[in-house]
Design a protein around this motif. Structure first.
Motif, PDB file in Angstrom:
ATOM      1  N   LYS A  49       0.812  -1.220   0.000  1.00 33.64           N
ATOM      2  CA  LYS A  49       0.000   0.000   0.000  1.00 33.64           C
ATOM      3  C   LYS A  49       0.840   1.262   0.000  1.00 33.64           C
ATOM      4  O   LYS A  49       0.468   2.271  -0.590  1.00 33.64           O
ATOM      5  CB  LYS A  49      -0.947  -0.002   1.210  1.00 33.64           C
ATOM      6  N   GLY A  50       1.988   1.239   0.670  1.00 30.61           N
ATOM      7  CA  GLY A  50       2.844   2.419   0.713  1.00 30.61           C
ATOM      8  C   GLY A  50       3.869   2.455  -0.390  1.00 30.61           C
ATOM      9  O   GLY A  50       4.751   3.315  -0.391  1.00 30.61           O
ATOM     10  N   GLY A  51       3.775   1.538  -1.338  1.00 36.69           N
ATOM     11  CA  GLY A  51       4.758   1.415  -2.405  1.00 36.69           C
ATOM     12  C   GLY A  51       5.354   0.017  -2.375  1.00 36.69           C
ATOM     13  O   GLY A  51       5.999  -0.365  -1.409  1.00 36.69           O
ATOM     14  N   MET A  52       5.121  -0.767  -3.433  1.00 34.01           N
ATOM     15  CA  MET A  52       5.520  -2.169  -3.446  1.00 34.01           C
ATOM     16  C   MET A  52       7.022  -2.312  -3.634  1.00 34.01           C
ATOM     17  O   MET A  52       7.534  -2.233  -4.735  1.00 34.01           O
ATOM     18  CB  MET A  52       4.780  -2.889  -4.594  1.00 34.01           C
ATOM     19  N   ASN A  53       7.752  -2.486  -2.533  1.00 33.45           N
ATOM     20  CA  ASN A  53       9.204  -2.657  -2.589  1.00 33.45           C
ATOM     21  C   ASN A  53       9.513  -4.133  -2.848  1.00 33.45           C
ATOM     22  O   ASN A  53       9.343  -4.968  -1.972  1.00 33.45           O
ATOM     23  CB  ASN A  53       9.813  -2.179  -1.274  1.00 33.45           C
ATOM     24  N   ILE A  54       9.974  -4.456  -4.058  1.00 34.83           N
ATOM     25  CA  ILE A  54      10.110  -5.842  -4.483  1.00 34.83           C
ATOM     26  C   ILE A  54      11.452  -6.444  -4.096  1.00 34.83           C
ATOM     27  O   ILE A  54      11.536  -7.536  -3.548  1.00 34.83           O
ATOM     28  CB  ILE A  54       9.945  -5.941  -6.013  1.00 34.83           C
ATOM     29  N   THR A  55      12.531  -5.731  -4.424  1.00 32.25           N
ATOM     30  CA  THR A  55      13.873  -6.223  -4.147  1.00 32.25           C
ATOM     31  C   THR A  55      14.793  -5.023  -4.022  1.00 32.25           C
ATOM     32  O   THR A  55      14.325  -3.889  -3.868  1.00 32.25           O
ATOM     33  CB  THR A  55      14.329  -7.214  -5.241  1.00 32.25           C
ATOM     34  N   HIS A  56      16.100  -5.255  -4.081  1.00 29.20           N
ATOM     35  CA  HIS A  56      17.062  -4.167  -3.921  1.00 29.20           C
ATOM     36  C   HIS A  56      18.163  -4.317  -4.965  1.00 29.20           C
ATOM     37  O   HIS A  56      18.534  -5.440  -5.331  1.00 29.20           O
ATOM     38  CB  HIS A  56      17.660  -4.202  -2.515  1.00 29.20           C
ATOM     39  N   ALA A  57      18.673  -3.175  -5.430  1.00 29.89           N
ATOM     40  CA  ALA A  57      19.649  -3.180  -6.517  1.00 29.89           C
ATOM     41  C   ALA A  57      21.091  -3.049  -6.050  1.00 29.89           C
ATOM     42  O   ALA A  57      21.984  -2.851  -6.876  1.00 29.89           O
ATOM     43  CB  ALA A  57      19.324  -2.046  -7.500  1.00 29.89           C
ATOM     44  N   GLU A  58      21.344  -3.156  -4.739  1.00 29.22           N
ATOM     45  CA  GLU A  58      22.724  -3.039  -4.264  1.00 29.22           C
ATOM     46  C   GLU A  58      23.554  -4.225  -4.762  1.00 29.22           C
ATOM     47  O   GLU A  58      23.000  -5.254  -5.186  1.00 29.22           O
ATOM     48  CB  GLU A  58      22.755  -2.973  -2.744  1.00 29.22           C
ATOM     49  N   PRO A  59      24.891  -4.134  -4.725  1.00 31.36           N
ATOM     50  CA  PRO A  59      25.735  -5.253  -5.157  1.00 31.36           C
ATOM     51  C   PRO A  59      25.341  -6.553  -4.456  1.00 31.36           C
ATOM     52  O   PRO A  59      24.981  -6.554  -3.270  1.00 31.36           O
ATOM     53  CB  PRO A  59      27.144  -4.797  -4.764  1.00 31.36           C
ATOM     54  N   TYR A  60      25.454  -7.663  -5.186  1.00 34.12           N
ATOM     55  CA  TYR A  60      24.918  -8.931  -4.697  1.00 34.12           C
ATOM     56  C   TYR A  60      25.534  -9.375  -3.378  1.00 34.12           C
ATOM     57  O   TYR A  60      24.832  -9.866  -2.489  1.00 34.12           O
ATOM     58  CB  TYR A  60      25.094 -10.023  -5.753  1.00 34.12           C
ATOM     59  N   ASP A  61      26.847  -9.226  -3.221  1.00 31.92           N
ATOM     60  CA  ASP A  61      27.486  -9.665  -1.977  1.00 31.92           C
ATOM     61  C   ASP A  61      26.917  -8.915  -0.774  1.00 31.92           C
ATOM     62  O   ASP A  61      26.693  -9.511   0.295  1.00 31.92           O
ATOM     63  CB  ASP A  61      28.999  -9.462  -2.045  1.00 31.92           C
ATOM     64  N   ALA A  62      26.690  -7.606  -0.938  1.00 33.50           N
ATOM     65  CA  ALA A  62      26.103  -6.815   0.143  1.00 33.50           C
ATOM     66  C   ALA A  62      24.664  -7.245   0.387  1.00 33.50           C
ATOM     67  O   ALA A  62      24.204  -7.336   1.535  1.00 33.50           O
ATOM     68  CB  ALA A  62      26.164  -5.327  -0.195  1.00 33.50           C
ATOM     69  N   PHE A  63      23.931  -7.529  -0.692  1.00 31.86           N
ATOM     70  CA  PHE A  63      22.544  -7.979  -0.583  1.00 31.86           C
ATOM     71  C   PHE A  63      22.480  -9.280   0.220  1.00 31.86           C
ATOM     72  O   PHE A  63      21.695  -9.402   1.178  1.00 31.86           O
ATOM     73  CB  PHE A  63      21.956  -8.188  -1.978  1.00 31.86           C
ATOM     74  N   ALA A  64      23.307 -10.248  -0.142  1.00 29.91           N
ATOM     75  CA  ALA A  64      23.262 -11.556   0.514  1.00 29.91           C
ATOM     76  C   ALA A  64      23.642 -11.476   1.987  1.00 29.91           C
ATOM     77  O   ALA A  64      23.189 -12.292   2.800  1.00 29.91           O
ATOM     78  CB  ALA A  64      24.177 -12.533  -0.217  1.00 29.91           C
ATOM     79  N   ALA A  65      24.441 -10.472   2.334  1.00 35.73           N
ATOM     80  CA  ALA A  65      24.868 -10.326   3.730  1.00 35.73           C
ATOM     81  C   ALA A  65      23.773  -9.779   4.634  1.00 35.73           C
ATOM     82  O   ALA A  65      23.909  -9.800   5.863  1.00 35.73           O
ATOM     83  CB  ALA A  65      26.093  -9.417   3.802  1.00 35.73           C
ATOM     84  N   ARG A  66      22.683  -9.276   4.060  1.00 37.81           N
ATOM     85  CA  ARG A  66      21.610  -8.677   4.862  1.00 37.81           C
ATOM     86  C   ARG A  66      20.844  -9.699   5.701  1.00 37.81           C
ATOM     87  O   ARG A  66      20.014  -9.311   6.531  1.00 37.81           O
ATOM     88  CB  ARG A  66      20.611  -7.950   3.946  1.00 37.81           C
ATOM     89  N   TYR A  67      21.113 -10.973   5.491  1.00 41.95           N
ATOM     90  CA  TYR A  67      20.358 -12.006   6.193  1.00 41.95           C
ATOM     91  C   TYR A  67      21.048 -12.463   7.471  1.00 41.95           C
ATOM     92  O   TYR A  67      20.672 -13.480   8.058  1.00 41.95           O
ATOM     93  CB  TYR A  67      20.078 -13.170   5.238  1.00 41.95           C
ATOM     94  N   GLY A  68      22.042 -11.699   7.912  1.00 40.28           N
ATOM     95  CA  GLY A  68      22.650 -11.887   9.219  1.00 40.28           C
ATOM     96  C   GLY A  68      23.174 -13.290   9.453  1.00 40.28           C
ATOM     97  O   GLY A  68      23.856 -13.874   8.610  1.00 40.28           O
TER      98      GLY A  68
END
Length: 432
Positions: free
Chosen positions: A64-83
């Motif tokens: 409802k506030g804007g459908m945020n689907i994914t993120h365009a940051e570099p893949y290694d940084a993206f994968a690290a977001r899962y702690g």
């Protein structure tokens, strides 16, 4: 967009006749829908059951506030977001990385764009057109939807006989010869169907389940009435925050009547929650002036102020006013506030004590769930061969920003593929 656009008729027969090319998916969120797509594309007849009158309700509300689907940051940084679960989640992401998520959405006829923060959105910012196109594709692939079917577990000791509560009474569905994918969500937003009621059902079957706890949630600070009455709802923009002993992260959050919430808080929520569980409370440090270095702040605070009060001086020299000024008074002793050196230090690292996370049903998502050690191949339950799990049912978490949805998509695809492999291992002939 009418709610009826997503309503699907329930089947009237009491038991679905199955074949070896049959799969049951329980749960109509992103993970369940993705598992259904993979299975149907693989030549399997799919029946999908959901407790609500229509599928994707949490998906629609989140958009409802804007459908945020994914993120365009570099893949290694993206994968690290899962702690701490990054290594477990990465196989899902490797098989369906963010750029492929975008390609998949484009294949539904939905264009996307990358926002200034790196977040990826549909061009129209809406979830409903995406879901409508996806459901059309699934129907065309032969997926049959059964709404208002709340899963109650299995009949007796037979995991091939799934029991559902329906408006017409209990219904038993025979999964013999097929596979079952459970994608029932976590325990946040129970009104949309994710209530965690599946936990005791799986635990009773010997599945190791970590307790469900809030993720991407706010926290209580037990404000004084004076502060809460004046500043509840006030945003803090251009600030930074760190959990005690950790690195500062820049962002924004909102003061609530009881504490704090918002994107910056959500990014640190796992660490804050775990510290509270360990120590009974957590102290975060708030940098109220992240664009000024410590020397600059100290210089301005100690500059002669004449007859002006310190509050007026801080507003004049550093722009500290409103809720930021209120936080200083709320969190510091009178002695600390009166000491220019300690005050300057607090402006760059104000200690804020957080007492407890908000209730799980208020959280954007939940952590905990089926432990990875309880899974064979990352998706099938070791204790229940032929039963697969996906999405927030599994013990992982991620901050907001597209990470949650991407992992749910990836988990659903992984469960669907694992179910296909399992069916193939039974000697079935499935098209690729």
């Amino acid at each position: 967009m009418l709610a009826s656009d997503f309503l699907l008729p329930a089947m009237s027969d009491s038991t679905i006749e199955t074949s070896p090319r049959h799969a049951i998916v329980v749960g109509g969120g992103p993970a369940g829908l993705m598992a259904a797509e993979v299975l149907a594309t693989g030549g399997v007849r799919v029946d999908l059951y959901d407790a609500m009158p229509s599928v994707g309700r949490k998906f629609l509300l989140a958009g409802k506030g804007g459908m945020n689907i994914t993120h365009a940051e570099p893949y290694d940084a993206f994968a690290a977001r899962y702690g701490s679960r990054a290594a477990d989640v990465q196989p899902w992401l490797d098989a369906f990385p963010p750029e492929q998520v975008r390609d998949w959405i484009h294949g539904l006829g939905i264009d996307t764009f990358v926002g200034t923060s790196g977040r990826v959105f549909p061009t129209d910012m809406k979830a409903a057109p995406l879901l409508r196109a996806w459901l059309h594709r699934l129907r065309e692939a032969g997926v049959t939807f059964h709404m208002r079917h709340r899963w109650l577990g299995w009949r007796n000791d037979d995991t091939r006989a799934l029991v559902f509560a329906t408006p017409d009474g209990e219904r038993v569905v025979d999964a013999q010869g097929g596979a079952t994918v459970l994608a029932l969500g976590g325990a946040s937003w129970a009104r949309l169907g994710s209530d965690g009621a599946w936990v005791p059902l799986l635990a009773a079957r010997g599945v190791d389940v970590a307790p469900l706890v809030p993720a991407n949630c706010g926290f209580d600070a037990d404000w004084t009435e004076h502060f809460a009455s004046r500043h509840a709802g006030a945003p803090l923009t251009t600030v930074a925050m760190a959990v005690e002993g950790g690195a500062f992260r820049k962002g924004q959050y909102v003061v609530t009547a009881s504490g704090i919430e918002g994107s910056l808080v959500y990014a640190l929520a796992a660490a804050i929650r775990d510290r509270i569980a360990q120590d009974g409370q957590a102290t975060v440090r708030v940098d109220l002036l992240p664009d000024h270095d410590t020397a600059r702040v100290l210089d301005e605070v100690t500059r002669p102020r004449g007859t002006r009060s310190m509050s007026s001086h801080l507003q004049s020299r550093l722009g500290v006013k409103g809720v930021k000024s209120g936080l200083l008074h709320e969190c510091l002793t009178k002695a600390d506030y009166a000491d220019p050196v300690r005050l300057a230090r607090a402006l760059k690292a104000l200690p804020l004590v957080l007492k407890r996370p908000r209730p799980i049903d208020e959280a954007i998502s939940s952590a905990g769930g089926v432990r990875f050690d309880a899974l064979e191949g990352g998706a099938m339950l070791r204790a229940l061969p032929g039963v697969f799990v996906a999405g927030e049912m599994v013990d992982w978490e991620a901050p907001t920003g597209g990470y949650l949805l991407t992992a749910c998509f990836g988990s659903g695809r992984a469960a669907g593929r694992a179910a296909l492999d399992w069916l193939t291992g039974r000697g079935l002939t499935l098209r690729s």
